[in-house]
Design an enzyme around this catalytic site. Structure first.
Site, PDB file in Angstrom:
ATOM      1  N   GLU A   1       0.679  -1.487   0.087  1.00  0.00           N
ATOM      2  CA  GLU A   1      -0.163  -0.035  -0.387  1.00  0.00           C
ATOM      3  C   GLU A   1       0.624   0.773   0.347  1.00  0.00           C
ATOM      4  OE1 GLU A   1      -3.290  -0.537   3.527  1.00  0.00           O
ATOM      5  OE2 GLU A   1      -4.386  -1.557   1.544  1.00  0.00           O
TER       6      GLU A   1
ATOM      7  N   GLU B   1      -5.964  -6.951  -2.061  1.00  0.00           N
ATOM      8  CA  GLU B   1      -6.675  -7.222  -0.561  1.00  0.00           C
ATOM      9  C   GLU B   1      -7.649  -6.873  -0.624  1.00  0.00           C
ATOM     10  OE1 GLU B   1      -4.912  -4.816   2.778  1.00  0.00           O
ATOM     11  OE2 GLU B   1      -1.999  -5.553   2.253  1.00  0.00           O
TER      12      GLU B   1
END
Ligand code: CA
Length: 566
Positions: free
Chosen positions: A336, A434
């Site tokens: 991320e 995710e």
């Protein structure tokens, strides 16, 4: 009348004669055809993992009349000493399962090196197996070795052994060919099923150390990786932190997710036929859009020095995973990383680190995909900017990966549109790295959850197992429809409560085993977050297993998405 009577009495004779000759010819016919080739054959197959189970199911359906199959697990040498117990005439055993027993079988026949063409089994002109020495049956050595080739590459071998009653060579050969044919068909099918159905299982080791047990859909306790594989999961994702420990060796929690854990998880995944997605955070603890803390050992390094350190860490970690026999399918350079990586915030520095990580992956795992991972697709314009920066700074990567949590990350249509633009503009593969959804608002471990009944977030599905299943199903079908869409990975599907009956009881396990999101020991590294809010599991209501370790129906979504065999 008299004539009729006459005919009737003769008819008796005719009938008797016809009946006798029928039996006579039937008997003669049976004598002619009843060679040992028609002998009943029972095939024993080891039940090592999901592929063997599938093979057994296929063989049971399709083996020719006369070949019956018995499947047993686990394999043991005693089975060979007491072969009659299993009432099997032939034994099919996977190479990896028998490797430890090789010394017990003497002499072990040499394989391909000494094989002549005449010993090869051929299907459509392709070698699919090898006849070993039938004469060696009495010694316990294998009689046939079935190697199957896919696109010129040999895959794992299975060995075929004779049972106590010796069969003639032809029967063994026929069975071997039959099995090889099915192995090849299965492998071809597996090759075409290349969509990635992933589950992040980073906390599993810490969970098991805390006493958590996992079960399959039949309520039987078994390795959770086997349960995942049996339900269509193809990849296991695991995060890697550089050094999640304090000076005294106390773990920071969150699974204490270091390289050693990744190796253990990777080996178990590989054993079950799944590949690993290695998720390098390049931090000693959680990295996400709001924090990208530099590892302790890299504190104070310049971007150039940091890139060197990152390259070496990536290279050495991947080499260790490979040396441990782990099948690596994909490697993430950063987690991320929304214009923030390993303490760096400029694109020059960030992409320098990305290029360093990528070159290490190419060097050690040339067959693995390189992924860059971002979050917050709902923030307008950001993904297009990230993709453009990667392109301008010549970052070598294959997959543009996104997190997608329906609570926070906008609509699926928006996600699909952004990823489509990137895949078509830059020729990249895209995926959801995710995702997860709550199946209940109940907390199960005395540590509050991110999503609870009062959460002011988007709620496109009800908080139920059905809602969770729909959420996952829709993410999968969306990514499948995107050009270049290659997969979906469910985040921390195995992270459930450690099961204690009080906060104090659970807290002891979180602190000692690392099964909570953060232990008190993480305060030194992450004082503002872990230091204040350390504790248990904030996503136990988003797992794919219930608080007792039994799978939720959502776990069936992966294999349902793949659909029935064509
Ligand atoms: Ca909780």
């Amino acid at each position: 009348m008299r004539i009729l009577k006459n005919i009737w009495s003769r008819l008796h004779l005719y009938l008797l004669w016809a009946l006798l000759s029928f039996f006579l010819w039937g008997w003669i016919f049976t004598m002619i055809t009843d060679t040992s080739a028609a002998k009943k054959v029972t095939l024993f197959i080891s039940a090592y993992d999901v592929q063997d189970t599938e093979l057994a199911a296929v063989l049971e359906e399709e083996l020719p009349e006369g070949i019956k199959m018995v499947q047993v697990h686990p394999f043991s040498y005693a089975m060979f000493e007491e072969r009659t117990i299993l009432n099997a005439d032939l034994f099919l055993v996977r190479e990896s399962e028998i490797a430890g027993y090789r010394d017990s079988f003497a002499p072990w026949p040499e394989l391909a090196e000494t094989a002549s063409a005449a010993d090869c089994y051929l299907i459509d002109g392709q070698p699919c197996g090898l006849r070993l020495t039938h004469a060696a049956a009495g010694t316990g050595a294998a009689d046939s070795c079935i190697t199957y080739w896919v696109e010129g590459e040999p895959r794992e071998d299975y060995y075929l052994f004779l049972g106590v009653e010796s069969l003639h060579a032809g029967a063994v050969d026929n069975a071997a060919k039959e099995v090889a044919e099915h192995l090849r068909r299965m492998e071809e099918r597996a090759v075409t099923t290349d969509f990635i159905y992933g589950v992040d299982a980073s906390s599993v080791i810490a969970e098991e150390a805390s006493g958590v047990r996992y079960y399959n859909f039949d309520g039987v306790e078994q390795d959770v990786f086997q349960t995942l594989a049996q339900n269509g999961v193809t990849h296991i994702r695991v995060r890697v932190w550089n050094d999640p420990y304090d000076a005294e060796g106390h773990g920071y929690g969150g699974g204490n997710s270091d390289l050693a854990k990744a190796i253990e998880i990777g080996q178990r995944a590989t054993r079950c036929g799944m590949k690993l997605i290695v998720d390098f955070h390049y931090s000693d603890f959680w990295a996400d859009p709001s924090k990208q803390m530099v590892p302790k050992a890299w504190e104070g390094l310049s971007p150039e020095e940091k890139a060197d350190a990152l390259y070496q860490f990536t290279r050495d970690s991947l080499q260790s995973l490979r040396d441990a026999g782990v099948e690596i399918g994909m490697v993430q350079v950063g987690n991320e990383t929304n214009q923030f990586l390993c303490g760096e915030r400029t694109w020059d520095a960030i992409t320098r680190l990305m290029r360093a990580g990528s070159s290490a992956v190419r060097e050690v795992c040339p067959e693995a995909l390189v992924a860059m991972h971002f979050a917050n697709p709902e923030k307008e314009g950001t993904y297009a900017e990230y993709a453009r920066m990667l392109d301008e700074h010549q970052v070598d990567y294959d997959v543009f990966a996104s997190s997608y949590y329906p609570f926070w990350h906008g609509s699926l249509d928006n996600l699909a549109s952004l990823l489509t633009d990137i895949s078509t503009t830059y020729g990249k593969q895209v995926m959801v790295m995710e995702t997860s959804y709550a199946y209940t608002v109940q907390d199960s471990d005395f540590f509050g959850n991110t999503i609870s009944s009062g959460s002011k977030v988007d709620r496109p599905y009800p908080y139920s197992v059905v809602g969770q299943s729909d959420a996952l199903r829709n993410v999968i079908s969306t990514v499948r429809d995107i050009p270049g869409g290659i997969g979906v990975c469910y985040w921390e599907g195995t992270w459930i409560t450690v099961g204690g009956s009080s906060w104090a009881e659970n807290s002891r396990l979180w602190e000692t085993c690392g099964s909570g999101w953060a232990s008190s020991y993480a305060a030194e590294y992450d004082p503002n977050d872990a230091g204040k809010y350390y504790g248990g599991n904030a996503v136990d209501n988003q797992a794919l297993f219930d608080p007792t370790g039994h799978p939720l129906d959502t776990l069936r979504v992966f294999s349902e998405a793949e659909g029935p065999e064509p």
